[in-house]
Design a protein around this motif. Structure first.
Motif, PDB file in Angstrom:
ATOM      1  N   ASP A  13      24.618  16.693   2.116  1.00 21.51           N
ATOM      2  CA  ASP A  13      25.467  18.007   1.841  1.00 21.51           C
ATOM      3  C   ASP A  13      25.886  18.159   0.535  1.00 21.51           C
ATOM      4  O   ASP A  13      26.181  18.981  -0.043  1.00 21.51           O
ATOM      5  CB  ASP A  13      26.622  18.171   2.957  1.00 21.51           C
ATOM      6  N   PHE A  14      26.352  16.959   0.008  1.00 17.42           N
ATOM      7  CA  PHE A  14      27.086  16.945  -1.432  1.00 17.42           C
ATOM      8  C   PHE A  14      26.054  16.749  -2.428  1.00 17.42           C
ATOM      9  O   PHE A  14      26.307  16.434  -3.683  1.00 17.42           O
ATOM     10  CB  PHE A  14      28.030  15.763  -1.314  1.00 17.42           C
ATOM     11  N   GLY A  15      24.744  16.661  -2.303  1.00 11.99           N
ATOM     12  CA  GLY A  15      23.733  16.437  -3.186  1.00 11.99           C
ATOM     13  C   GLY A  15      23.659  15.000  -3.845  1.00 11.99           C
ATOM     14  O   GLY A  15      23.185  14.864  -4.966  1.00 11.99           O
ATOM     15  N   GLN A  16      24.071  13.962  -3.209  1.00 15.19           N
ATOM     16  CA  GLN A  16      24.485  12.686  -3.643  1.00 15.19           C
ATOM     17  C   GLN A  16      23.176  11.779  -3.003  1.00 15.19           C
ATOM     18  O   GLN A  16      22.868  11.930  -1.844  1.00 15.19           O
ATOM     19  CB  GLN A  16      25.457  12.226  -3.300  1.00 15.19           C
ATOM     20  N   PRO A  17      22.419  10.803  -3.734  1.00 16.73           N
ATOM     21  CA  PRO A  17      21.600   9.899  -2.837  1.00 16.73           C
ATOM     22  C   PRO A  17      21.991   9.187  -1.822  1.00 16.73           C
ATOM     23  O   PRO A  17      23.326   8.664  -1.523  1.00 16.73           O
ATOM     24  CB  PRO A  17      21.260   9.050  -4.144  1.00 16.73           C
ATOM     25  N   VAL A  41      32.060   2.103  -7.964  1.00 19.31           N
ATOM     26  CA  VAL A  41      30.629   2.421  -8.272  1.00 19.31           C
ATOM     27  C   VAL A  41      30.335   4.004  -7.996  1.00 19.31           C
ATOM     28  O   VAL A  41      29.217   4.429  -8.590  1.00 19.31           O
ATOM     29  CB  VAL A  41      29.829   1.449  -7.601  1.00 19.31           C
ATOM     30  N   LEU A  42      31.281   4.445  -7.163  1.00 12.64           N
ATOM     31  CA  LEU A  42      31.026   5.983  -7.079  1.00 12.64           C
ATOM     32  C   LEU A  42      31.577   6.925  -8.019  1.00 12.64           C
ATOM     33  O   LEU A  42      32.559   6.581  -8.514  1.00 12.64           O
ATOM     34  CB  LEU A  42      31.764   6.332  -5.567  1.00 12.64           C
ATOM     35  N   PRO A  43      30.750   7.953  -8.407  1.00  9.72           N
ATOM     36  CA  PRO A  43      31.158   9.055  -9.207  1.00  9.72           C
ATOM     37  C   PRO A  43      32.517   9.387  -8.781  1.00  9.72           C
ATOM     38  O   PRO A  43      32.936   9.614  -7.690  1.00  9.72           O
ATOM     39  CB  PRO A  43      30.198  10.032  -9.240  1.00  9.72           C
ATOM     40  N   LEU A  44      33.459   9.663  -9.688  1.00  9.99           N
ATOM     41  CA  LEU A  44      34.721  10.420  -9.500  1.00  9.99           C
ATOM     42  C   LEU A  44      34.795  11.509  -8.673  1.00  9.99           C
ATOM     43  O   LEU A  44      35.545  11.614  -7.418  1.00  9.99           O
ATOM     44  CB  LEU A  44      35.472  10.369 -10.782  1.00  9.99           C
ATOM     45  N   ASN A  45      33.908  12.385  -8.951  1.00 10.11           N
ATOM     46  CA  ASN A  45      34.009  13.688  -8.067  1.00 10.11           C
ATOM     47  C   ASN A  45      33.586  13.506  -6.367  1.00 10.11           C
ATOM     48  O   ASN A  45      34.140  13.964  -5.736  1.00 10.11           O
ATOM     49  CB  ASN A  45      33.338  14.651  -8.492  1.00 10.11           C
ATOM     50  N   ARG A  47      34.095  10.459  -4.954  1.00 17.53           N
ATOM     51  CA  ARG A  47      35.356   9.821  -4.406  1.00 17.53           C
ATOM     52  C   ARG A  47      36.228  10.748  -3.814  1.00 17.53           C
ATOM     53  O   ARG A  47      36.851  10.820  -2.677  1.00 17.53           O
ATOM     54  CB  ARG A  47      36.115   8.869  -5.371  1.00 17.53           C
ATOM     55  N   GLN A  48      36.673  11.770  -4.886  1.00 12.09           N
ATOM     56  CA  GLN A  48      37.684  12.861  -4.563  1.00 12.09           C
ATOM     57  C   GLN A  48      37.333  13.820  -3.322  1.00 12.09           C
ATOM     58  O   GLN A  48      37.918  13.903  -2.586  1.00 12.09           O
ATOM     59  CB  GLN A  48      38.070  13.643  -5.714  1.00 12.09           C
ATOM     60  N   GLU A  49      35.865  13.850  -3.160  1.00 12.14           N
ATOM     61  CA  GLU A  49      35.371  14.914  -1.941  1.00 12.14           C
ATOM     62  C   GLU A  49      35.535  13.804  -0.851  1.00 12.14           C
ATOM     63  O   GLU A  49      36.018  14.466   0.285  1.00 12.14           O
ATOM     64  CB  GLU A  49      33.981  15.165  -2.329  1.00 12.14           C
ATOM     65  N   LEU A  50      35.165  12.595  -0.777  1.00 12.62           N
ATOM     66  CA  LEU A  50      35.293  11.649   0.261  1.00 12.62           C
ATOM     67  C   LEU A  50      36.662  11.503   0.740  1.00 12.62           C
ATOM     68  O   LEU A  50      36.877  11.990   2.013  1.00 12.62           O
ATOM     69  CB  LEU A  50      35.039  10.599  -0.101  1.00 12.62           C
ATOM     70  N   LYS A  51      37.439  11.505   0.116  1.00 14.64           N
ATOM     71  CA  LYS A  51      39.166  11.403   0.281  1.00 14.64           C
ATOM     72  C   LYS A  51      39.444  12.607   1.014  1.00 14.64           C
ATOM     73  O   LYS A  51      40.136  12.597   2.087  1.00 14.64           O
ATOM     74  CB  LYS A  51      39.889  11.409  -1.100  1.00 14.64           C
ATOM     75  N   LYS A  52      39.021  13.760   0.440  1.00 15.73           N
ATOM     76  CA  LYS A  52      39.361  15.233   1.155  1.00 15.73           C
ATOM     77  C   LYS A  52      39.068  15.245   2.575  1.00 15.73           C
ATOM     78  O   LYS A  52      39.424  15.886   3.467  1.00 15.73           O
ATOM     79  CB  LYS A  52      39.121  16.019   0.241  1.00 15.73           C
ATOM     80  N   LYS A  53      37.640  14.839   2.712  1.00 17.61           N
ATOM     81  CA  LYS A  53      36.820  15.332   3.930  1.00 17.61           C
ATOM     82  C   LYS A  53      36.407  14.398   4.804  1.00 17.61           C
ATOM     83  O   LYS A  53      35.981  14.370   6.088  1.00 17.61           O
ATOM     84  CB  LYS A  53      35.411  15.978   3.281  1.00 17.61           C
TER      85      LYS A  53
END
Ligand code: SF4
Length: 339
Positions: A13-17, A41-45, A47-53
């Protein structure tokens, strides 16, 4: 933490591999990182999205107490609905690092010697909530020394595992999966107060975990006094279920026997116990009683425990005395009660 499939969906959903999911799980299970911010190793954006959701843990540590000898740590966790549970990390002389997990927030079985049975706000934990106790305690261990590993897991904390059967088994399958910890089931022990349908189900699981049965009395009448559940699952039927289990699985079963002064620790009690436990597929674990301050029960003194053990050995019973850790912080067997 959620199963890997959950992360796959989120990443798509977040367009990540998808390999990002493996990176997250490796960081958590192998390195003991429990904060997305530190999975660099995760891109900053992301990490931020994971933290929120998608919060990484389903529980939050609320309090930690460490025993005087520094070998036992008890953690009080709060769950999403505000209920609390406890889990314990123990370091043994021989280098083992063992953890004791809870599977319910209290227990309806009301064993007389147990503090957990006095807790009334009761619900069963989700598999994720059980798994996350391991995630957190693993991170605690890695913080001390990154090379340390959890060596043994026991389901002997708050609650009766077979009263939360499916979530306990799901959590074990997840712990043992190579996707996560790749833990050996042979180093996991489920302890039951003697719920016969659970023993029968476990025999069919093809899951070579260890089974421990809290026996505590080798006599139906006495067992009913100490453990009310014995009325529903009488000793004779329990012994027959244990026999069938070890015949079907070829696995040894442990009988846990808490040593209570002038209750179950006489010569006669030893004789009765020997008569039912003399079998190469059975093992008796004598447990020094840990005071809960909740009842009038007292523990057998050390010399009585020694002579009880000797009496069993003379009759050919496999018997050991459990090393009890964490008594000073109410983290030992039967003491977990959110205090
Ligand atoms: S000993 Fe185990 S089964 Fe008995 S009341 Fe305590 S938690 Fe429940």
């Amino acid at each position: 933490m959620r199963p890997i499939e959950h992360y796959f969906r989120f990443l798509t959903d977040f367009g990540q591999p998808k390999y990002r999911a493996t990176q997250i799980i490796e960081a958590v299970c192998k390195k003991g990182i429990i904060d997305y911010d530190n999975i660099k190793v995760l891109p900053l954006n992301l990490r931020q999205e994971l933290k929120k959701k998608l919060p990484l843990l389903s529980l939050k540590p609320k309090k930690s107490v460490i025993s005087q000898d520094g070998k036992t740590e008890k953690i009080l966790f709060s769950l999403s609905d505000g209920l609390t549970i406890e889990a314990v990390l123990m370091e043994f002389e021989d280098g083992r690092h063992s953890i004791c997990l809870s599977c319910q927030t209290g227990c309806v079985l009301g064993c007389r010697f147990c503090a957990t049975g006095t807790l009334v706000k009761m619900r069963s934990l989700e598999a994720e909530e059980i798994f996350d106790q391991v995630v957190f305690l693993n991170s605690r261990l890695k913080a001390k020394d990154a090379s340390l590993e959890i060596t043994n897991i026991v389901y002997m904390g708050m609650g009766e595992p077979f009263n939360n059967y499916q979530n306990v088994i799901d959590s074990i399958r997840m712990l043992c999966s190579s996707k996560y910890f790749g833990f050996s089931p042979r180093r996991i022990t489920i302890s039951t107060a003697g719920i016969i349908p659970g023993i029968e189900r476990l025999a069919l699981e093809q899951l070579p975990v260890n089974l421990a049965v809290s026996l505590h009395a080798a006599d139906q009448q006495l067992r009913c006094q100490i453990m009310p559940i014995a009325k529903a699952y009488p000793l004779e039927s329990l012994l027959s279920a244990v026999k069938k289990y070890s015949q079907a699985t070829g696995r040894r079963v442990s009988f846990e026997y808490i040593m209570l002064k002038n209750v179950n620790d006489s010569e006669r009690d030893a004789e009765k116990l020997a008569s039912i436990a003399k079998d190469k597929l059975l093992h008796v674990n004598l447990i020094p009683y840990n005071d809960t301050g909740l009842n009038s029960l007292g523990g057998s003194d050390l010399s009585r425990i020694r002579s009880f053990k000797l009496a069993l050995q003379k009759k050919g019973v496999n018997v050991t005395v459990r090393t009890s850790l964490g008594g000073d912080i109410a983290a030992a067997c039967g003491q977990l009660a959110n205090i």
